[in-house]
Motif scaffolding. Structure first.
Motif, PDB file in Angstrom:
ATOM      1  N   LEU A   1       0.847  -1.194   0.000  1.00  0.00           N
ATOM      2  CA  LEU A   1       0.000   0.000   0.000  1.00  0.00           C
ATOM      3  C   LEU A   1       0.884   1.246   0.000  1.00  0.00           C
ATOM      4  CD1 LEU A   1      -3.166   0.467   0.288  1.00  0.00           C
ATOM      5  CD2 LEU A   1      -2.651   1.098   2.666  1.00  0.00           C
ATOM      6  N   ARG A   2       0.598   2.168  -0.899  1.00  0.00           N
ATOM      7  CA  ARG A   2       1.394   3.397  -1.020  1.00  0.00           C
ATOM      8  C   ARG A   2       0.776   4.476  -0.134  1.00  0.00           C
ATOM      9  NH1 ARG A   2       0.705   4.101  -7.305  1.00  0.00           N
ATOM     10  NH2 ARG A   2      -1.420   3.769  -6.529  1.00  0.00           N
ATOM     11  N   VAL A   3       1.478   4.835   0.926  1.00  0.00           N
ATOM     12  CA  VAL A   3       0.918   5.697   1.962  1.00  0.00           C
ATOM     13  C   VAL A   3       1.744   6.976   2.118  1.00  0.00           C
ATOM     14  CG1 VAL A   3       0.317   5.875   4.412  1.00  0.00           C
ATOM     15  CG2 VAL A   3       0.060   3.675   3.215  1.00  0.00           C
TER      16      VAL A   3
ATOM     17  N   ALA B   1       3.649   6.444  15.282  1.00  0.00           N
ATOM     18  CA  ALA B   1       3.594   5.010  15.587  1.00  0.00           C
ATOM     19  C   ALA B   1       2.806   4.262  14.514  1.00  0.00           C
ATOM     20  CB  ALA B   1       2.967   4.792  16.959  1.00  0.00           C
ATOM     21  N   ALA B   2       1.747   4.895  14.021  1.00  0.00           N
ATOM     22  CA  ALA B   2       0.973   4.278  12.945  1.00  0.00           C
ATOM     23  C   ALA B   2       1.842   4.097  11.701  1.00  0.00           C
ATOM     24  CB  ALA B   2      -0.251   5.129  12.623  1.00  0.00           C
ATOM     25  N   GLY B   3       2.676   5.097  11.410  1.00  0.00           N
ATOM     26  CA  GLY B   3       3.579   4.989  10.275  1.00  0.00           C
ATOM     27  C   GLY B   3       4.543   3.825  10.426  1.00  0.00           C
ATOM     28  N   ALA B   4       5.076   3.666  11.628  1.00  0.00           N
ATOM     29  CA  ALA B   4       6.011   2.563  11.866  1.00  0.00           C
ATOM     30  C   ALA B   4       5.308   1.219  11.740  1.00  0.00           C
ATOM     31  CB  ALA B   4       6.633   2.711  13.255  1.00  0.00           C
ATOM     32  N   ASP B   5       4.085   1.121  12.258  1.00  0.00           N
ATOM     33  CA  ASP B   5       3.341  -0.136  12.179  1.00  0.00           C
ATOM     34  C   ASP B   5       2.925  -0.454  10.750  1.00  0.00           C
ATOM     35  OD1 ASP B   5       3.603  -0.468  14.903  1.00  0.00           O
ATOM     36  OD2 ASP B   5       1.621   0.329  15.383  1.00  0.00           O
ATOM     37  N   LEU B   6       2.542   0.555   9.985  1.00  0.00           N
ATOM     38  CA  LEU B   6       2.196   0.336   8.586  1.00  0.00           C
ATOM     39  C   LEU B   6       3.422  -0.141   7.800  1.00  0.00           C
ATOM     40  CD1 LEU B   6      -0.122   3.433   7.995  1.00  0.00           C
ATOM     41  CD2 LEU B   6      -0.797   1.042   7.676  1.00  0.00           C
ATOM     42  N   THR B   7       4.553   0.463   8.077  1.00  0.00           N
ATOM     43  CA  THR B   7       5.793   0.030   7.434  1.00  0.00           C
ATOM     44  C   THR B   7       6.101  -1.419   7.785  1.00  0.00           C
ATOM     45  OG1 THR B   7       6.680   2.287   7.433  1.00  0.00           O
ATOM     46  CG2 THR B   7       8.263   0.485   7.217  1.00  0.00           C
ATOM     47  N   GLY B   8       5.934  -1.750   9.048  1.00  0.00           N
ATOM     48  CA  GLY B   8       6.166  -3.121   9.483  1.00  0.00           C
ATOM     49  C   GLY B   8       5.228  -4.122   8.831  1.00  0.00           C
TER      50      GLY B   8
ATOM     51  N   THR C   1       5.775   7.069   3.062  1.00  0.00           N
ATOM     52  CA  THR C   1       6.657   8.219   2.877  1.00  0.00           C
ATOM     53  C   THR C   1       6.028   9.432   3.536  1.00  0.00           C
ATOM     54  OG1 THR C   1       5.651   9.071   0.830  1.00  0.00           O
ATOM     55  CG2 THR C   1       7.253   7.287   0.605  1.00  0.00           C
ATOM     56  N   GLY C   2       6.792  10.502   3.614  1.00  0.00           N
ATOM     57  CA  GLY C   2       6.283  11.754   4.159  1.00  0.00           C
ATOM     58  C   GLY C   2       5.712  12.674   3.097  1.00  0.00           C
ATOM     59  N   THR C   3       5.505  12.181   1.896  1.00  0.00           N
ATOM     60  CA  THR C   3       4.983  12.999   0.804  1.00  0.00           C
ATOM     61  C   THR C   3       3.499  13.237   0.997  1.00  0.00           C
ATOM     62  OG1 THR C   3       6.603  12.008  -0.683  1.00  0.00           O
ATOM     63  CG2 THR C   3       4.771  13.209  -1.684  1.00  0.00           C
ATOM     64  N   VAL C   4       3.098  14.502   1.022  1.00  0.00           N
ATOM     65  CA  VAL C   4       1.692  14.855   1.224  1.00  0.00           C
ATOM     66  C   VAL C   4       1.256  15.800   0.113  1.00  0.00           C
ATOM     67  CG1 VAL C   4       1.797  14.535   3.723  1.00  0.00           C
ATOM     68  CG2 VAL C   4       2.300  16.791   2.748  1.00  0.00           C
ATOM     69  N   PRO C   5      -0.058  15.920  -0.130  1.00  0.00           N
ATOM     70  CA  PRO C   5      -0.533  16.830  -1.176  1.00  0.00           C
ATOM     71  C   PRO C   5      -0.381  18.289  -0.764  1.00  0.00           C
ATOM     72  CG  PRO C   5      -2.386  15.873   0.006  1.00  0.00           C
ATOM     73  CD  PRO C   5      -1.157  15.169   0.504  1.00  0.00           C
ATOM     74  N   ASP C   6      -0.295  19.150  -1.743  1.00  0.00           N
ATOM     75  CA  ASP C   6      -0.233  20.590  -1.500  1.00  0.00           C
ATOM     76  C   ASP C   6      -1.650  21.109  -1.314  1.00  0.00           C
ATOM     77  OD1 ASP C   6       0.152  23.313  -1.473  1.00  0.00           O
ATOM     78  OD2 ASP C   6       0.825  23.461  -3.568  1.00  0.00           O
TER      79      ASP C   6
ATOM     80  N   PHE D   1      -3.388  11.074  -5.746  1.00  0.00           N
ATOM     81  CA  PHE D   1      -3.795   9.682  -5.622  1.00  0.00           C
ATOM     82  C   PHE D   1      -3.513   8.849  -6.865  1.00  0.00           C
ATOM     83  CE2 PHE D   1      -6.584  11.253  -2.062  1.00  0.00           C
ATOM     84  CZ  PHE D   1      -5.978  10.488  -1.070  1.00  0.00           C
ATOM     85  N   THR D   2      -2.846   9.427  -7.848  1.00  0.00           N
ATOM     86  CA  THR D   2      -2.370   8.595  -8.950  1.00  0.00           C
ATOM     87  C   THR D   2      -1.156   7.773  -8.539  1.00  0.00           C
ATOM     88  OG1 THR D   2      -0.971  10.366  -9.866  1.00  0.00           O
ATOM     89  CG2 THR D   2      -3.244  10.174 -10.725  1.00  0.00           C
ATOM     90  N   ASP D   3      -0.394   8.253  -7.565  1.00  0.00           N
ATOM     91  CA  ASP D   3       0.759   7.469  -7.098  1.00  0.00           C
ATOM     92  C   ASP D   3       0.757   7.259  -5.585  1.00  0.00           C
ATOM     93  OD1 ASP D   3       1.420  10.043  -6.358  1.00  0.00           O
ATOM     94  OD2 ASP D   3       3.112  10.227  -7.722  1.00  0.00           O
ATOM     95  N   HIS D   4      -0.395   7.481  -4.962  1.00  0.00           N
ATOM     96  CA  HIS D   4      -0.609   7.134  -3.555  1.00  0.00           C
ATOM     97  C   HIS D   4      -1.969   6.456  -3.428  1.00  0.00           C
ATOM     98  CE1 HIS D   4       2.474  10.282  -3.120  1.00  0.00           C
ATOM     99  NE2 HIS D   4       2.785   9.706  -1.974  1.00  0.00           N
ATOM    100  N   ASP D   5      -2.067   5.535  -2.487  1.00  0.00           N
ATOM    101  CA  ASP D   5      -3.346   4.879  -2.212  1.00  0.00           C
ATOM    102  C   ASP D   5      -4.058   5.488  -1.020  1.00  0.00           C
ATOM    103  OD1 ASP D   5      -2.971   2.792  -4.228  1.00  0.00           O
ATOM    104  OD2 ASP D   5      -1.401   2.041  -2.879  1.00  0.00           O
ATOM    105  N   LEU D   6      -3.285   6.101  -0.128  1.00  0.00           N
ATOM    106  CA  LEU D   6      -3.836   6.541   1.146  1.00  0.00           C
ATOM    107  C   LEU D   6      -3.029   7.709   1.687  1.00  0.00           C
ATOM    108  CD1 LEU D   6      -5.998   5.518   3.314  1.00  0.00           C
ATOM    109  CD2 LEU D   6      -4.052   4.441   4.465  1.00  0.00           C
ATOM    110  N   LEU D   7      -3.728   8.647   2.319  1.00  0.00           N
ATOM    111  CA  LEU D   7      -3.101   9.729   3.064  1.00  0.00           C
ATOM    112  C   LEU D   7      -3.466   9.554   4.534  1.00  0.00           C
ATOM    113  CD1 LEU D   7      -1.643  12.510   3.259  1.00  0.00           C
ATOM    114  CD2 LEU D   7      -3.871  13.580   2.792  1.00  0.00           C
ATOM    115  N   VAL D   8      -2.467   9.603   5.409  1.00  0.00           N
ATOM    116  CA  VAL D   8      -2.693   9.425   6.846  1.00  0.00           C
ATOM    117  C   VAL D   8      -2.275  10.691   7.578  1.00  0.00           C
ATOM    118  CG1 VAL D   8      -2.131   8.073   8.900  1.00  0.00           C
ATOM    119  CG2 VAL D   8      -2.302   6.943   6.670  1.00  0.00           C
ATOM    120  N   LEU D   9      -3.216  11.231   8.365  1.00  0.00           N
ATOM    121  CA  LEU D   9      -3.015  12.456   9.150  1.00  0.00           C
ATOM    122  C   LEU D   9      -3.614  12.248  10.530  1.00  0.00           C
ATOM    123  CD1 LEU D   9      -4.357  14.999   6.482  1.00  0.00           C
ATOM    124  CD2 LEU D   9      -1.946  14.521   6.953  1.00  0.00           C
TER     125      LEU D   9
END
Length: 470
Positions: free
Chosen positions: A265-267, A289-296, A302-307, A375-383
């Motif tokens: 999943l591209r997050v 912590a959610a980022g670390a668990d998703l990676t695991g 990644t830290g890439t977010v929309p403008d 969302f063409t190169d990400h599946d999910l944004l987490v905030l």
């Protein structure tokens, strides 16, 4: 032990509904269980208002009689239900949290209420709201303050705060609400439940003061993603009175939600949307912590977010315009009948010009395009869902977030309302807690229209949170 005793108010809503359909428990017995919980928890939490036990019992009896007569039960048949006090319920006191409507009794249901009733739910009362649903802390001069089930000295959030608190405390199996600037998501985070702001157009509304309104939407809350999908199946779907409603039938959400694979999943994940807002450190820690668990779990995080440049100005302009158009005449006639923060928000709309509104919609168009590209190169944004954990219930809003002053009741809600103006679906899922045990939800955002996919990913994140906290 009989099935009736095995089933409890904290059981999943799907199980409660299935037990009523199978006649393992009657709607009257199920109501008794919930009324007993309400008697214990509601006096302190003040989540359910305008409770009418006599009518609720008559409704439960009618539900049992219909089932005995062979009437095909709806998906919510026999489930006790309390409607948000900004949604009109025919023949039921509906105050909007305002002294101007303290004794108001509508003669027709709002569409969202109409659908829930048609699905077989048994009305028992309303859920408390801030005045005219303005702000993410639930208090008003008609009924008082709603308190957090995890710590009654803390806020339950808002504006669907009564709904979230009642749900978390087991007083109702499901809850509905509405969301303009975070009013489904923030209270879900504060109370440790799941709250979805659907894609704009997913849950139609009627009546509307402005049928082209695009910032507010109704939506579901539940104690699990799977239960939330059950209620969304009732709320969603087109209606001829709502020309912008999406065409997918609500039935697409009815099947049980199976968690999507997280591997691959591209997050994009950020605790502050790349500096767009201040965030409490305890909340940021849960997002990290959610980022670390998703990676695991195999996700590519990644830290890439929309403008989202311009989203703040866009939301505030459209909100002020909406509030002035809706309440401006009443404020002019009764200027002392509104809480000061709401009155200021209404007055902020008085100086807006046509050019201001045009710019806001141009910005919104740009934001929607940026999200589509993201969302063409990400599946999910987490905030973070909310920038802060539940704050003291005697405050109107937090005055500081991570050392930065919050000058208005909107300032601390950016993490939610910046997403509002994108039109994308966003769900708050409980993921952790502060060091003193207060719930913290994370906000998962997906492309417009991808609500079912978002629920599947949210179910996987929900399971991941359970594993991480177990």
């Amino acid at each position: 032990m009989s099935p009736a005793r095995e089933l409890g108010v904290d059981s999943p809503a799907r199980e409660q509904a299935a037990a009523v359909r199978a006649k393992e428990i009657s709607a009257r017995e199920l109501l008794d269980l919930h009324m007993a919980r309400i008697a214990v928890r509601n006096p302190l939490l003040n989540a359910i208002v305008s409770l009418d036990e006599e009518r609720a019992r008559a409704g439960a009896m009618a539900a049992d009689e219909a089932l005995a007569a062979g009437v095909e039960p709806g998906p919510l048949h026999g489930l006790p239900f309390a409607f948000k006090d900004t949604h009109a319920v025919a023949g039921w006191r509906t105050t909007y949290g305002s002294p101007l409507f303290a004794e108001h009794v509508p003669d027709a249901d709002d569409l969202i209420v109409e659908r829930i009733r048609a699905a077989g739910a048994v009305p028992i009362g309303k859920t408390n709201v801030p005045e005219f649903a303005a702000g993410s802390h639930t208090f008003n001069t008609v009924f008082g303050t709603t308190r957090n089930p995890h710590d009654p000295e803390r806020s339950a959030g808002g504006s669907s705060g009564g709904a979230a608190a009642a749900l978390a405390a087991g007083m109702v199996p499901l809850a509905e609400g509405s969301d303009m600037g975070g009013s489904l998501r923030n209270p879900a985070s504060f109370c440790g439940v799941v709250g979805l702001r659907p894609s704009w157009g997913r849950v139609p509304a009627w009546p509307q003061p402005n049928m082209w309104e695009t910032t507010s939407t109704g939506g579901p809350m539940a104690r699990s993603v799977d239960d939330l999908a059950l209620l969304l199946s009732v709320l969603a779907g087109p209606d001829p009175r709502a020309p912008h409603a999406l065409g997918d039938p609500g039935a697409v959400f009815a099947p049980p939600v199976h968690p999507a694979p997280l591997a691959g999943l591209r997050v994009g994940l950020s605790a502050d949307l790349d500096g767009a807002f201040a965030v409490d450190r305890s909340v940021a820690a849960v997002v990290d912590a959610a980022g670390a668990d998703l990676t695991g779990a195999g996700a590519a995080v990644t830290g890439t977010v929309p403008d989202l440049t311009g989203a703040d100005e866009c939301f505030r302009t459209l909100r002020a315009w909406h509030f002035q158009a809706t309440f401006g005449l009443q404020l002019a006639v009764q200027p002392t009948a509104f809480k000061s923060s709401l009155a200021a928000n209404i007055r902020a709309g008085e100086s807006l010009t046509g050019a201001d509104i045009a710019v806001a919609y141009q910005r919104r168009t740009t934001l929607a395009q940026r999200m589509r590209e993201y969302f063409t190169d990400h599946d999910l944004l987490v905030l973070p869902t909310s920038q802060v954990p539940p704050f003291p219930a005697d405050q109107e809003f937090p005055s500081m977030v991570d050392g930065k002053p919050m000058d208005s009741y909107l300032d601390w809600m950016r993490s939610a309302y910046l997403i509002t103006v994108t039109g994308c679906p966003a769900i708050s899922v409980p993921f952790g807690s502060t060091p003193d045990g207060l719930p913290v939800g994370i906000q998962l955002v997906a492309p417009h229209g991808a609500d079912r996919r978002l629920l599947e990913v949210a179910a996987a994140v929900e399971a991941l949170a359970g594993s991480a906290n177990g």
